[in-house]
Write an enzyme that holds these catalytic residues in place. Structure first.
Site, PDB file in Angstrom:
ATOM      1  N   GLY A 353       0.816  -1.204   0.000  1.00 18.97           N
ATOM      2  CA  GLY A 353       0.000   0.000   0.000  1.00 18.97           C
ATOM      3  C   GLY A 353       0.845   1.247   0.000  1.00 18.97           C
ATOM      4  O   GLY A 353       2.084   1.193  -0.072  1.00 18.97           O
ATOM      5  N   GLY A 354       0.182   2.389   0.129  1.00 21.89           N
ATOM      6  CA  GLY A 354       0.889   3.664   0.115  1.00 21.89           C
ATOM      7  C   GLY A 354       1.785   3.865   1.310  1.00 21.89           C
ATOM      8  O   GLY A 354       2.728   4.641   1.268  1.00 21.89           O
ATOM      9  N   ASP A 470     -11.020   7.258   5.590  1.00 21.27           N
ATOM     10  CA  ASP A 470     -10.473   6.583   4.408  1.00 21.27           C
ATOM     11  C   ASP A 470     -11.267   5.314   4.089  1.00 21.27           C
ATOM     12  O   ASP A 470     -10.705   4.236   3.919  1.00 21.27           O
ATOM     13  CB  ASP A 470      -8.997   6.250   4.624  1.00 21.27           C
ATOM     14  CG  ASP A 470      -8.253   6.036   3.311  1.00 21.27           C
ATOM     15  OD1 ASP A 470      -8.751   6.493   2.269  1.00 21.27           O
ATOM     16  OD2 ASP A 470      -7.181   5.401   3.327  1.00 21.27           O
TER      17      ASP A 470
END
Length: 632
Positions: A353-354, A470
């Site tokens: 992921g980021g 999110d």
């Protein structure tokens, strides 16, 4: 000083001793009373001059007690002189010795301030090379010191006021019959003779060396033209200096003769004292070697063990800070997680992921399957995100929230430990063509209800308000029974009920961010509801929030609104469903999605109302075709 010398001459005349006694001497062996000794220097019972013993980092000096008048008062020139001595260097370990011995002419008895090791007991790092030293030395050097420009570790050199030799050559002696020089090993432990001769007429200094029983060779090893007039003072002391470094070495002088204005008397080699028995020395050396090796092996093993322990501790080193005490979340050891994930091997990688990577693991003791999120060192959110997720999720308990089991830290690494979700993230089922079969309508509805229930818990049912910030398909994980659980609380915020939860900047994922956030930067439960509305449409339509396949990157919400206005809302449902659903359900869910993602925050329902809509406990308000004037 001249008065003292005159007095000595008078005494000589009265006692019948010739004056040459004071410019010539011969020692075939030594007595303690004949020399001035300092440092480690000593006279052995059999008459050996031992300058150093088997003590490391030491020095020793031995000087003829009576000063020599080496200068002609009328013209200031240095008298010719000659000296001969026999020496031996006995290292405790064969072929490894240090540091050497030197014949010295010095203004004083002893050499105060001198250092051992490479300085040979002659100088120190501040006076080395100073012209004020007035020291001449013939060095027999057994260590290569680059700082002094040494040519090798077995050489003879002429030193003037410092240890950078004016002339030097590898230790060797001239053999007449072959017309060449033969190498000598200064640390062989064998006795050798050295002759040093200075000619006043030629202003030349010669140094010659040979094995013990070989007569003086016809060719000197070193021959240098040097005027000693400025170096030599009126009176000087002559003697020896030696030093040791880290290697155990004994430096011996067996005999010594000196004469001014003539050739030094030959030594009586047969009457010189004997060096210590080689057999005894070998036994002692062997014992020392074995003991030293034993100690060295023990030290090495101990050092390796300590280094191994330190490396292991450093490898699994952890950090503890005040905030960790506050949240009281279970802390896993880094070692435990390292083993559980098989060293964070690529074969255990679940996703990237980021803000980091997620690995599958199994706890060694309980065999519990876990997912470990390893936040990247270069993550922009870094520690803030790590602490935020612990603070938000450490005490949350709900069947539709991914359970945080604990965490770990190691230097700059942050690790979060979650329950393992065997079916991974929802987005893979929606968008990954290699992830068959497609989700059925009942599974999608079940997932939407589950996430809504979890979000209601966050907004209203826990002791604080948790704004997730999110919500998206990739942050919804599926267990073995395809239950949807909301996870990844890295961007979430905690607020007390009734407080003003204003943020300072917009966070979230493009396509899920409520329009008002770009203006106010104020994350609220309503902005979470907007993202949940987008999520509903995403699940029903099987399309991403921003649809790149559209000509102008159309937003999913706008696309569904357009379909609703055109009376073809059911056409937006995922084609993979193939109409396998009750006609009323998709339309209801799509309308809830549109209601939640309404551009006006006041028009959006709360999550409690959403749950009531889903459970048919509350009627859905009429949604105008233009999307305006909705009252919830």
């Amino acid at each position: 000083m001249e008065t003292k010398l005159s007095l000595l001459l008078v005494i000589c005349l009265l006692t019948g001793i010739t004056a040459t006694t004071y410019d010539e001497f011969t020692y075939n062996g030594f007595k303690r009373s004949e020399l001035y000794l300092d440092g480690m220097a000593e006279i052995t019972p059999n008459g050996l001059l031992r300058l150093t013993n088997t003590t490391t980092m030491q020095q020793g000096h031995a000087f003829h007690k009576v000063p020599l008048h080496l200068k002609n008062n009328s013209d200031g020139n240095v008298y010719s002189f000659s000296t001969c001595f026999v020496f031996a260097i006995r290292p405790e370990y064969p072929d490894v010795g240090g540091d050497g011995v030197a014949l010295v002419l010095s203004p004083t008895k002893g050499l105060p301030g001198a250092l051992p090791k490479q300085y040979l007991g002659l100088f120190n790092f501040t006076n080395n090379g100073n012209s004020s030293n007035h020291v001449l030395a013939i060095e027999l050097d057994t260590i290569l010191n680059m700082e002094f420009g040494d040519i090798d570790n077995n050489h003879v050199g002429i030193d003037v006021n410092g240890l950078s030799s004016k002339n030097a050559a590898p230790a060797s002696y001239f053999i007449e019959r072959i017309g060449n020089f033969q190498n000598l090993s200064l640390i062989s432990g064998k006795s050798m003779q050295v002759w040093v001769d200075y000619s006043n007429l030629e202003k030349k200094l010669n140094v010659t060396i040979s094995p013990f029983s070989v007569p003086k060779p016809s060719h000197p090893l070193l021959s240098s033209f040097i005027n000693l007039s400025s170096l030599i003072l009126d009176t000087m002391y002559v003697g020896f200096s030696s030093s040791t470094g880290s290697m155990l070495t004994s430096h011996y002088v067996l005999g010594w003769s000196f004469k001014m204005n003539g050739q030094a008397p030959a030594l009586n080699l047969s009457s010189l004292p004997s060096l210590p028995s080689e057999k005894h020395r070998r036994k002692l050396t062997s014992l020392i070697i074995w003991l030293a090796l034993g100690v060295e092996v023990f030290i090495t093993i101990t050092a390796c063990c300590i280094a191994y322990i330190i490396r292991r501790k450093a490898r699994y080193a952890e950090v503890l800070e005040e905030w960790e005490l506050e949240h009281r979340t279970h802390r896993f050891s880094y070692k435990e997680l390292f083993k559980a994930t098989k060293g964070f091997g690529e074969e255990n990688l679940l996703g990237v992921g980021g803000c980091g990577r997620v690995y599958k693991g199994k706890l060694p003791t309980s065999k519990t399957e876990i997912a470990v999120k390893r936040i990247s060192h270069d993550s922009k959110q870094g520690l803030r995100e790590f602490v935020g997720e612990i603070a938000s999720n450490s005490q949350l308990r709900h069947r539709n929230l991914v359970q945080l089991l604990g965490y770990s830290r190691r230097k700059g690494e942050f690790l979060l430990v979650y329950e393992f979700m065997s079916n991974g993230s929802l987005d893979k089922f929606l968008y990954d063509a290699n992830k068959p079969p497609s989700l059925s309508w009942s599974q999608r509805l079940k997932i939407i209800r589950g996430v809504a229930s979890g979000l209601l818990y966050l907004h209203e049912e826990w002791e604080q308000i948790v704004i997730h910030r999110d919500i998206k398909a990739s942050n919804v994980l599926l267990d073995s029974e395809m239950n949807g659980k909301l996870g990844d609380f890295g961007l979430s915020s905690l607020y007390d009920h009734g407080s003003d939860h204003r943020t300072t900047h917009v966070v979230g994922t493009i396509g899920y961010i409520a329009p008002e956030l770009t203006k106010t930067s104020r994350a609220t439960t309503s902005s979470d509801v907007f993202a949940f509305g987008v999520f509903i449409l995403e699940v029903v339509c099987g399309r991403r929030p921003i649809m790149p396949e559209a000509s102008l990157d159309l937003h999913l919400v706008d696309w569904v609104w357009r379909s609703w206005r055109n009376g073809v809302i059911l056409e937006v449902t995922d084609a993979r469903l193939e109409g396998d659903y009750d006609l009323g359900e998709p339309e209801l869910i799509l309308k809830i999605g549109l209601l939640c993602s309404h551009p006006v925050p006041a028009a959006r329902p709360t999550m409690r109302q959403v749950m009531q809509f889903l459970n048919a406990d509350l009627s859905l308000p009429e949604i105008p075709k233009d999307g305006k004037d909705i009252t919830v």
